[in-house]
Design an enzyme around this catalytic site. Structure first.
Site, PDB file in Angstrom:
ATOM      1  NE  ARG A   1      -3.774  -1.999   2.662  1.00 32.53           N
ATOM      2  CZ  ARG A   1      -3.632  -3.119   3.354  1.00 32.53           C
ATOM      3  NH1 ARG A   1      -2.474  -3.347   3.989  1.00 32.53           N
ATOM      4  NH2 ARG A   1      -4.596  -4.015   3.415  1.00 32.53           N
TER       5      ARG A   1
ATOM      6  CE  LYS B   1      -6.787   0.042   4.007  1.00 35.08           C
ATOM      7  NZ  LYS B   1      -8.060  -0.186   3.269  1.00 35.08           N
TER       8      LYS B   1
ATOM      9  CG  HIS C   1      -4.812   1.380  -4.403  1.00 33.20           C
ATOM     10  ND1 HIS C   1      -4.189   1.030  -3.228  1.00 33.20           N
ATOM     11  CD2 HIS C   1      -5.875   0.537  -4.520  1.00 33.20           C
ATOM     12  CE1 HIS C   1      -4.841   0.042  -2.644  1.00 33.20           C
ATOM     13  NE2 HIS C   1      -5.866  -0.281  -3.406  1.00 33.20           N
TER      14      HIS C   1
ATOM     15  NE  ARG D   1      -3.244  -3.379  -1.469  1.00 30.33           N
ATOM     16  CZ  ARG D   1      -2.795  -4.223  -0.548  1.00 30.33           C
ATOM     17  NH1 ARG D   1      -1.498  -4.428  -0.430  1.00 30.33           N
ATOM     18  NH2 ARG D   1      -3.629  -4.867   0.239  1.00 30.33           N
TER      19      ARG D   1
ATOM     20  CG  HIS E   1      -6.591  -8.289   1.303  1.00 24.95           C
ATOM     21  ND1 HIS E   1      -6.732  -8.825   0.039  1.00 24.95           N
ATOM     22  CD2 HIS E   1      -6.317  -6.974   1.102  1.00 24.95           C
ATOM     23  CE1 HIS E   1      -6.548  -7.894  -0.868  1.00 24.95           C
ATOM     24  NE2 HIS E   1      -6.288  -6.764  -0.246  1.00 24.95           N
TER      25      HIS E   1
ATOM     26  CE1 TYR F   1      -6.039  -7.046  -6.973  1.00 26.45           C
ATOM     27  CE2 TYR F   1      -6.412  -7.938  -4.776  1.00 26.45           C
ATOM     28  CZ  TYR F   1      -6.136  -6.872  -5.610  1.00 26.45           C
ATOM     29  OH  TYR F   1      -5.959  -5.633  -5.082  1.00 26.45           O
TER      30      TYR F   1
END
Length: 402
Positions: A184, A208, A279, A282, A306, A315
């Site tokens: 990220r 995150k 982004h 990524r 994630h 994906y």
């Protein structure tokens, strides 16, 4: 950029005080107790201030001709929040869609802010007994495939960072890490020298929610980092106390998110790439690794950091050649009509065209005999550092590496 957040010190910000007391206390709870990042807390804070302005206008607490952004979001107490109804929430969502033009994803995020706020008031601090958002679900999201660069476009971008940049070692290294590790933006900017272990070929990232994970480095990443760090560590005027990995050329301090976005956008423009954001690099790393690296979905989830495998599943989309291949492999795809039926249906001769049966001798009008070839290559090889020296054949091979 917000007056509250400091890009170079993302964990620090000015006090969030330009809102109702309950909102200010909720944002502090998010950061201190719930462990949310400053950026997440700030987004929730903005969403709740927007809702405050909307409700002030809806309840007639401000002049009807008042500019929405000029409405003071302060001055609302707990009793006011308790008076909010489900109908108020629905009107707010309608306002976001019709007047503000919010996408479904943005509307869902703003509704999540309200869900969190009322959960705090009802269940965490027991100031209210009812939650008007409890039965309201977010709008159904459109299933949009992530946009990403092809391997060839990625090579072009890497070349651009080496020829169009005033600090090519740094910019090339950043793009290599984006494309090979799926970082990220905030993770790359927040990297410190102590997070890199070149001997073990790994980097520690903080994603995150302050979640720590290890990302392993392939040859391309190691070479790019060694090249850049040598340049960085020999820069005149650089403070030995500066721990940021990526720094600005002039001020020699941690580079900001915005500056990285500007540099990537410039490199993309120079490479003739339009419609891609930082982004999307990524997305590119994740897509190419999944398609060409023999990577299963759970491994990709861990690599990207994630929380849910459901996020990673975007994906798993198929490329056009895979769809074509599947259709060609259908066993019924080789079944042809019987000769009589074909003759009765064949109008090519009348139209002045040449049918397969009447084709001139030696002319091959046969159907393709097999599916299209899939990508070959391994994700772990990475992009090579010396792009200028690659031959055409090497370029083709590298197009499959991420």
């Amino acid at each position: 950029m917000s007056i509250y957040l400091d890009e170079r010190n993302p964990g620090k910000h000015a006090p969030f005080e330009d809102a109702a007391p309950d909102i200010v206390e909720y944002v502090r709870y998010l950061e201190v107790i719930a462990g949310k990042s400053a950026n997440t807390a700030f987004n929730y804070y903005c969403d709740l201030r927007s809702f405050s302005r909307f409700m002030k206008r809806r309840r007639g607490l401000v002049p009807t001709d008042a500019e929405f952004k000029e409405i003071d979001p302060k001055g609302l107490d707990t009793a006011f929040w308790g008076s909010i109804t489900k109908e108020d929430i629905y009107e707010y969502l309608y306002f976001l869609n019709r007047e503000c033009g919010n996408k479904k994803s943005s509307t869902a995020r703003r509704l999540a802010s309200l869900h969190g706020f009322y959960d705090y008031l009802v269940n965490q601090v027991n100031r209210l007994t009812e939650d008007p958002t409890a039965a309201i679900r977010p709008p159904k999201q459109d299933k949009v495939l992530p946009k990403y660069l092809t391997a060839e476009q990625s090579i072009s971008l890497l070349e651009s960072t080496q020829t169009q940049s005033d600090f090519p070692e740094r910019d090339y290294c950043m793009v290599v890490l984006f494309l090979n590790c799926g970082m990220r933006l905030a993770e790359l900017v927040g990297m410190d020298l102590g997070d890199i272990d070149l001997e073990q070929r790994q980097i520690r990232l903080f994603g995150k929610g302050h979640k720590e994970r290890m990302v392993y480095l392939n040859d391309a990443c190691v070479e790019a980092l060694q090249l850049y760090l040598h340049k960085r560590n020999t820069m005149e005027g650089l403070s030995p106390k500066e721990k940021a990995v990526f720094i600005t050329r002039m001020r020699k301090e941690r580079i900001s998110n915005r500056r990285v976005e500007q540099l990537i956008s410039g490199a993309m423009k120079a490479a003739g790439l339009k419609g891609f954001s930082t982004h999307k690099l990524r997305h590119t790393a994740a897509t190419l690794m999944y398609q060409t690296g023999n990577v299963d979905i759970l491994t990709l989830k861990q690599l990207l950091g994630h929380s849910s495998v459901g996020t990673t599943q975007i994906y798993t989309h198929l490329q056009e050649f895979q769809v074509r291949s599947a259709i060609e492999e259908n066993p019924l795809g080789k079944v042809l009509p019987i000769k009589a039926t074909k003759a009765s249906l064949d109008t090519t001769e009348a139209a002045g065209e040449t049918s397969a049966e009447n084709a001139p001798a030696g002319e091959d009008n046969s159907e393709p005999s097999g599916p299209m070839a899939a990508f070959e290559g391994a994700a772990q090889d990475g992009f090579r550092a010396d792009i200028s020296a690659m031959s055409a054949e090497e370029t083709d091979d590298s197009s499959n590496d991420t």
